[in-house]
Design a protein around this motif. Structure first.
Motif, mmCIF file in Angstrom:
data_model
loop_
_atom_site.group_PDB
_atom_site.id
_atom_site.type_symbol
_atom_site.label_atom_id
_atom_site.label_comp_id
_atom_site.label_asym_id
_atom_site.label_seq_id
_atom_site.Cartn_x
_atom_site.Cartn_y
_atom_site.Cartn_z
ATOM 1 N N THR A 296 7.992 0.547 -1.774
ATOM 2 C CA THR A 296 7.292 -0.443 -2.579
ATOM 3 C C THR A 296 7.732 -0.550 -3.870
ATOM 4 O OG1 THR A 296 5.448 1.309 -3.113
ATOM 5 C CG2 THR A 296 5.232 0.169 -0.940
ATOM 6 N N TYR A 297 6.970 -1.744 -4.661
ATOM 7 C CA TYR A 297 7.364 -1.996 -5.754
ATOM 8 C C TYR A 297 7.057 -0.947 -6.881
ATOM 9 C CZ TYR A 297 7.885 -4.858 -10.287
ATOM 10 O OH TYR A 297 8.019 -5.193 -11.557
ATOM 11 N N ASN A 298 5.613 -0.363 -6.791
ATOM 12 C CA ASN A 298 5.106 0.770 -7.562
ATOM 13 C C ASN A 298 5.861 2.153 -7.396
ATOM 14 O OD1 ASN A 298 3.198 -1.079 -8.938
ATOM 15 N ND2 ASN A 298 1.773 -0.812 -7.199
ATOM 16 N N TRP A 299 6.340 2.210 -6.084
ATOM 17 C CA TRP A 299 7.148 3.605 -5.851
ATOM 18 C C TRP A 299 8.169 3.345 -6.686
ATOM 19 C CZ3 TRP A 299 11.839 4.308 -3.867
ATOM 20 C CH2 TRP A 299 12.159 5.873 -3.814
ATOM 21 N N LEU A 300 8.892 2.322 -6.487
ATOM 22 C CA LEU A 300 10.255 2.120 -7.465
ATOM 23 C C LEU A 300 9.965 2.142 -8.808
ATOM 24 C CD1 LEU A 300 11.830 -1.040 -5.099
ATOM 25 C CD2 LEU A 300 12.762 1.380 -5.368
ATOM 26 N N GLU B 190 0.812 -1.096 0.147
ATOM 27 C CA GLU B 190 0.038 -0.139 0.017
ATOM 28 C C GLU B 190 0.899 1.158 -0.130
ATOM 29 O OE1 GLU B 190 -3.427 0.347 2.791
ATOM 30 O OE2 GLU B 190 -3.119 -1.839 3.150
ATOM 31 N N PRO B 191 0.696 2.589 -0.585
ATOM 32 C CA PRO B 191 1.291 3.564 -0.866
ATOM 33 C C PRO B 191 1.437 4.041 0.461
ATOM 34 C CG PRO B 191 -0.699 3.840 -2.012
ATOM 35 C CD PRO B 191 -0.772 2.380 -1.618
ATOM 36 N N GLY B 192 0.431 3.886 1.359
ATOM 37 C CA GLY B 192 0.305 4.540 2.782
ATOM 38 C C GLY B 192 -0.090 5.944 2.728
ATOM 39 N N ALA C 281 4.973 5.217 1.301
ATOM 40 C CA ALA C 281 6.220 4.835 0.415
ATOM 41 C C ALA C 281 7.199 5.782 0.010
ATOM 42 C CB ALA C 281 5.312 4.134 -0.931
ATOM 43 N N GLY C 282 8.283 5.292 -0.345
ATOM 44 C CA GLY C 282 9.650 6.205 -0.563
ATOM 45 C C GLY C 282 10.831 5.488 -0.207
ATOM 46 N N LEU C 283 11.964 6.225 -0.030
ATOM 47 C CA LEU C 283 13.101 5.661 0.323
ATOM 48 C C LEU C 283 12.889 4.900 1.423
ATOM 49 C CD1 LEU C 283 15.918 8.099 -0.612
ATOM 50 C CD2 LEU C 283 15.517 5.944 -1.767
ATOM 51 N N SER C 284 12.114 5.316 2.418
ATOM 52 C CA SER C 284 11.975 4.813 3.772
ATOM 53 C C SER C 284 11.185 3.514 3.541
ATOM 54 C CB SER C 284 11.582 5.623 4.977
ATOM 55 O OG SER C 284 12.301 6.694 5.087
#
Length: 358
Positions: A209-213, A171-173, A203-206
């Motif tokens: 997630t797959y979709n954030w990447l 989840e993007p959160g 989602a981010g460097l911390s």
């Protein structure tokens, strides 16, 4: 009287400096613990431990304590017992915040030239992978083995190799509970939001997630610029900026990743000064391969990424001393890990029927 006061001040200053060095060298050392996280995350448990360190430093030192923020992944992969201190995978940086210029990116030695050639091949191989459709309600599963060195005695003592499984929410959160992890088949522990993220970690460097990447720039120069800008940096750190970014990339590769992103990350790594080829690298379970490495001259350590010689798949990583230090002689292993399998699953806690083997 003044002489005694000056000597005491010198002693206190020396002790504080040694304590700082202990905390910073520990960033390389994953220790086996129930919270040992795989190659995909540096998350809640390390943040808790480092907050405790910060609190102890404030209580015991007359000068302001520095807060050490962990990166998202484990470059290698967990927390280390350092006396009363537990820490690992810390990205600490200093110096110029700008990315390396075109001039500094020139490969001026045979080692860096061969590294650029190898990284280009690795990038091409990674880019040929299949992109996945990962839903927000799914989890990325990773199984890995890792070990670290315990510095409690003042010397690096290798701890046992342990196997870890993790299920990381996609989840993007922002999320307060980001997944679960368990080590050597023990009871699962939650991966919680980082301290300070009272409403959850997005989602981010911390929390990549797959979709954030997949949303990251795939042009290697733009991606490298982004990483130089976003990789955490801290005052009073002794680590050079190039090393911090190299380790940030290392914290991202190895898990389940969109092919175009993986290809761009390896091309970006080839542009960092000081990156070299390590032909005889091997991972935590002894799988031999070709390696990409960079030396941290401040602490006398080398970080290596290990790739299969045939298909150039990522196998794992390791860190070891390249010169004699107070922790041991050159060659002393500080950390090692091996990625065994990755998959996308619908429910946390269940091992997949099939997984992508490393």
């Amino acid at each position: 009287m003044n002489d005694r006061h000056d000597k005491r001040a010198d002693t206190d200053a020396g002790t504080a400096e040694r304590d700082t060095d202990l905390v910073e060298i520990a960033r390389l050392l994953p220790a086996p613990a129930p919270w040992d996280l795989p190659h995909e995350q540096h998350l809640h448990h390390k943040e808790q431990l480092m907050q405790r360190i910060d609190h102890d430093q404030v209580a015991s030192q007359p000068r302001p304590a520095r807060r050490l923020l962990r990166p998202a992944f484990l470059v290698p992969v967990s927390a280390l017992a350092l006396g009363g201190i537990l820490t690992a995978g810390i990205v600490v940086t200093t110096g110029d915040d700008a990315p390396a210029t075109t001039a500094t990116r020139q490969h001026t030695t045979s080692g860096t030239s061969s590294a650029a050639v190898l990284l280009d091949r690795i990038s091409l191989a990674a880019g040929r992978g299949d992109a996945l459709e990962v839903r927000d309600d799914q989890f990325v599963y990773t199984r890995s083995k890792s070990m670290g060195a315990d510095l409690t005695s003042g010397k690096a003592v290798a701890d046992p190799l342990r196997e870890t499984e993790s299920w990381v929410a996609q989840e993007p959160g922002p999320l307060l509970k980001m997944g679960i992890t368990k080590t050597d088949g023990e009871k699962a522990s939650n991966i919680n939001a980082q301290l300070g993220d009272t409403e959850g970690t997005p989602a981010g460097l911390s929390r990549p997630t797959y979709n954030w990447l997949a949303s990251l720039p795939t042009d290697p120069d733009k991606l490298l610029t982004y990483l130089y800008e976003k990789t955490p940096k801290f005052e009073d750190s002794k680590q050079e900026r190039d090393q911090a970014v190299f380790e940030q990339i290392g914290s991202l590769v190895g898990g389940l990743m969109p092919p175009e992103t993986a290809a761009a990350l390896y091309q970006a790594a080839a542009r960092i000064p000081g990156v070299s080829k390590a032909p005889d690298a091997h991972d935590a379970i002894g799988r031999k391969g070709v390696g990409i490495s960079r030396d941290d001259k401040t602490f006398g350590t080398r970080t290596e990424w290990v790739f299969d010689k045939k298909d150039l798949n990522f196998l794992g990583s390791r860190s070891y001393l390249v010169r004699d230090t107070q922790y041991g002689k050159a060659g002393t292993l500080m950390s090692s890990d091996a990625v065994l399998a990755t998959a996308v699953v619908d429910k946390a806690g269940r091992a997949p029927a099939t997984a992508q083997q490393s």
